[in-house]
Design an enzyme around this catalytic site. Sequence first.
Site, short mmCIF file in Angstrom:
data_model
loop_
_atom_site.label_atom_id
_atom_site.label_comp_id
_atom_site.label_asym_id
_atom_site.label_seq_id
_atom_site.Cartn_x
_atom_site.Cartn_y
_atom_site.Cartn_z
N ARG A 83 0.76 -1.22 -0.02
CA ARG A 83 0.01 -0.09 0.01
C ARG A 83 0.69 1.19 0.05
O ARG A 83 1.77 1.39 0.88
CB ARG A 83 -1.07 0.20 1.28
CG ARG A 83 -1.81 1.28 1.39
CD ARG A 83 -2.87 1.38 1.90
NE ARG A 83 -3.55 2.70 2.00
CZ ARG A 83 -4.50 2.90 3.01
NH1 ARG A 83 -5.00 2.12 3.73
NH2 ARG A 83 -5.17 4.14 2.79
N ARG A 93 -6.39 1.94 -3.83
CA ARG A 93 -5.41 1.32 -2.98
C ARG A 93 -5.19 -0.17 -3.20
O ARG A 93 -6.25 -0.86 -3.49
CB ARG A 93 -5.58 1.61 -1.39
CG ARG A 93 -7.19 1.14 -0.84
CD ARG A 93 -8.03 2.05 -1.10
NE ARG A 93 -7.78 3.45 -0.90
CZ ARG A 93 -7.64 4.07 0.03
NH1 ARG A 93 -7.64 3.46 1.34
NH2 ARG A 93 -7.68 5.52 0.22
N ASP A 96 -6.43 -2.29 2.04
CA ASP A 96 -7.06 -1.33 3.10
C ASP A 96 -7.53 -2.19 4.26
O ASP A 96 -8.39 -3.09 3.66
CB ASP A 96 -8.05 -0.32 2.62
CG ASP A 96 -8.42 0.91 3.22
OD1 ASP A 96 -7.50 1.24 4.16
OD2 ASP A 96 -9.27 1.62 2.99
N ASP A 98 -9.69 -1.68 7.70
CA ASP A 98 -10.19 -0.95 8.59
C ASP A 98 -10.66 -1.53 9.80
O ASP A 98 -11.52 -2.64 9.78
CB ASP A 98 -11.41 -0.14 8.18
CG ASP A 98 -10.86 0.90 6.81
OD1 ASP A 98 -9.73 1.35 6.99
OD2 ASP A 98 -11.74 1.14 6.08
N1 ROI Z 1 -15.26 2.32 -2.39
C1 ROI Z 1 -15.29 1.12 -2.40
N2 ROI Z 1 -16.49 0.57 -3.04
N3 ROI Z 1 -14.66 0.25 -1.45
C2 ROI Z 1 -13.79 0.87 -0.43
O1 ROI Z 1 -12.89 -0.09 0.12
C3 ROI Z 1 -13.42 1.98 -0.68
N4 ROI Z 1 -12.48 2.53 0.02
C4 ROI Z 1 -12.13 3.67 0.11
C5 ROI Z 1 -12.79 4.79 -0.69
C6 ROI Z 1 -11.81 5.34 -1.73
C7 ROI Z 1 -13.49 5.67 0.20
N5 ROI Z 1 -13.86 4.38 -1.52
C8 ROI Z 1 -14.06 2.76 -1.45
O2 ROI Z 1 -10.94 4.10 0.97
#
Ligand code: ROI
Length: 161
Positions: A83, A93, A96, A98
């Site tokens: 990343r 990315r 990610d 979270d």
């Molecule tokens: N949009 C989708 N569909 N899935 C994500 O995990 C995701 N993650 C983000 C942003 C760029 C807001 N958009 C996303 O960080």
Amino acid sequence: MQRVYLGLGANLNNPIKQLDNAVIALKSLPSSEFIACSHYYASKPMGPQDQPDYVNAVACINTSLEPEQLLDLTQAIELEHGRVRKAERWGARTLDIDILLFGEHTLNTERLTVPHYGLTEREFVVYPLQEIAPELILPSGASIQQIVNTLPLNDLQQLPR
Ligand code: ROI
């Protein structure tokens, strides 16, 4: 021991492989037990539209790590998977991870806001979360079922395993 839900997302460099690798890494977190991962879902990008579709999933672990210890470890996993934090907000990315929910806790530190601020508005989080935790009640008192009922699918597609 706390039950923790983690949101996984990727839209670059073979996103399915990125999520597979994230799951493998989560299975070897210290002081933690891997419980489940949802199906993977193809989702439309939230934010700038000039980026590839995402693959998203939600994983569940039990952990006796502190929230910020877990954050250190999930950020290390993100970095190992290439990343690169881009200048553009909400850009593409490779991986990610979270922290969506940490037991019943509500946290507001410099590094961590839990429940995750976008949780209830993001179909790519809410639907996979409901898949693995249909009885879940959020710290706000809302049930995951109630949230699903008010949130459009927005083209979210469950991918075959
Ligand atoms: N949009 C989708 N569909 N899935 C994500 O995990 C995701 N993650 C983000 C942003 C760029 C807001 N958009 C996303 O960080």
